[in-house]
Design an enzyme around this catalytic site. Structure first.
Site, short mmCIF file in Angstrom:
data_model
loop_
_atom_site.label_atom_id
_atom_site.label_comp_id
_atom_site.label_asym_id
_atom_site.label_seq_id
_atom_site.Cartn_x
_atom_site.Cartn_y
_atom_site.Cartn_z
N ASP A 25 0.82 -1.22 0.00
CA ASP A 25 0.00 0.00 0.00
C ASP A 25 0.86 1.27 0.00
OD1 ASP A 25 -2.34 1.41 -0.01
OD2 ASP A 25 -2.70 1.25 2.14
N ASN A 73 -10.88 -2.92 -5.14
CA ASN A 73 -10.13 -1.94 -5.93
C ASN A 73 -10.78 -1.63 -7.29
OD1 ASN A 73 -6.90 -3.03 -4.65
ND2 ASN A 73 -8.10 -1.24 -4.06
C1 IPE Z 1 -5.32 -2.70 0.08
O1 IPE Z 1 -5.04 -1.36 -0.14
C2 IPE Z 1 -5.28 -3.45 -1.19
C3 IPE Z 1 -3.97 -3.60 -1.82
C4 IPE Z 1 -2.85 -3.13 -1.38
C5 IPE Z 1 -3.97 -4.37 -3.03
P1 IPE Z 1 -6.19 -0.27 -0.34
O2 IPE Z 1 -5.50 1.01 -0.57
O3 IPE Z 1 -7.14 -0.72 -1.38
O4 IPE Z 1 -6.93 -0.32 1.06
P2 IPE Z 1 -7.84 0.76 1.79
O5 IPE Z 1 -8.86 1.22 0.79
O6 IPE Z 1 -6.94 1.88 2.21
O7 IPE Z 1 -8.41 0.04 2.95
C1 IPE Z 2 -1.71 0.09 -3.29
O1 IPE Z 2 -1.44 1.45 -3.34
C2 IPE Z 2 -1.94 -0.51 -4.64
C3 IPE Z 2 -3.31 -0.97 -4.87
C4 IPE Z 2 -4.28 -0.93 -4.02
C5 IPE Z 2 -3.60 -1.51 -6.20
P1 IPE Z 2 -2.61 2.53 -3.36
O2 IPE Z 2 -2.95 2.81 -4.79
O3 IPE Z 2 -3.74 2.12 -2.52
O4 IPE Z 2 -1.87 3.77 -2.75
P2 IPE Z 2 -2.51 4.86 -1.79
O5 IPE Z 2 -3.05 4.14 -0.61
O6 IPE Z 2 -3.57 5.56 -2.57
O7 IPE Z 2 -1.37 5.74 -1.45
MG MG Z 3 -4.13 2.41 -0.52
#
Ligand code: IPE
Ligand code: IPE
Ligand code: MG
Length: 244
Positions: A25, A73
């Protein structure tokens, strides 16, 4: 059924988790900090994935599950989802780096919603690597713990309906045998970078007795040393599994 092993391998006096889960993340915030589109963060995050998988192997970790795309996602803008899917495809065209390392690749999650092309490439990568035994890397793509448990229960319900099983046969072992992770031991340590302290539907069944490690570092900035720090912290925990 909790079968995490108390006897884990050690390395330089450290207790090495058999199975580490990583919630990758912080890619979006990494890009935002640099005034770049979010997809650049995902590209950088994919590089970190390779680096940290190899670092885990070097430290003697047997299984590493990386959360790459959740069932939630899909809520993101289409161009971001498309960019992430394209990264998976590019990555799967270049699995040779893992092949050289003798690393087995497995995917968990509901594949039916992914493009046929991607599904084909995933299957191919699993087939060519099935006998590689230096380490197993599991990529969670369109993965959600709740969806995984529903799919397991659905499969069991079918068997009950066909009289292959009785309702009273349903126990923890049977549910586990129908999860995507059936060949994979429970997760010992879950690492979540980026400052968030939640599971976001990751390995919710398998983490019943996992240890957690949270850090503010954004995933693209995560280094080998950060993995070593997480393992050190794990090493210092007292895991009792309900005992004394
Ligand atoms: C969790 O991250 C999913 C992945 C890293 C693939 P998210 O960014 O989707 O999670 P939330 O929305 O902050 O809980
Ligand atoms: C994790 O990084 C990757 C996926 C969930 C696919 P994020 O895209 O959630 O990154 P932040 O949380 O917005 O910084
Ligand atoms: Mg995220």
């Amino acid at each position: 059924m909790i079968k995490n092993s108390k006897k884990l391998s050690s390395n330089d006096g450290l207790i090495i988790p058999k199975h580490i889960g990583v919630i990758m993340d912080g890619n979006g915030r990494w890009a935002k900090k640099r005034l770049l589109p979010r997809k650049f963060g995902h590209r950088e995050g994919a590089k970190t994935f390779k680096k940290i998988a190899l670092a885990g192997k070097a430290m003697g970790v047997e299984f590493m599950t990386f959360y790459a795309f959740s069932t939630e996602n899909w809520k993101r803008p289409k161009d971001e989802v498309d960019a992430i899917m394209k990264l998976f495809e590019d990555y799967l065209d270049d699995v040779s780096s893992f092949e050289k390392e003798n690393i087995r690749l497995i995917f968990i999650g509901d594949r039916s919603a992914l493009s046929e092309n991607l599904q084909k490439k995933m299957k191919h990568a699993e087939e060519i690597s099935k006998d590689f035994d230096s380490m197993t890397v599991i990529l969670a793509v369109n993965y959600g713990g709740q969806s995984e448990i529903c799919r397991s229960v659905r499969e069991i319900a079918r068997k009950v309906k066909n009289n292959e099983l009785q309702a009273d046969d349903i126990d923890e072992r049977l549910i586990e045998e129908n999860l995507d992770t059936k060949e994979i031991p429970p997760v010992d340590l879950i690492i979540r970078p980026s400052g968030e302290m939640r599971l976001s539907n990751f390995l919710i069944w398998q983490s019943a007795y996992a240890e957690y490690y949270f850090t503010d570092i954004l995933w693209p900035d995560f280094k080998e040393k950060d993995l070593a720090d997480a393992i050190k912290s794990f090493s210092e925990r007292s895991r009792r599994f309900g005992g004394v």
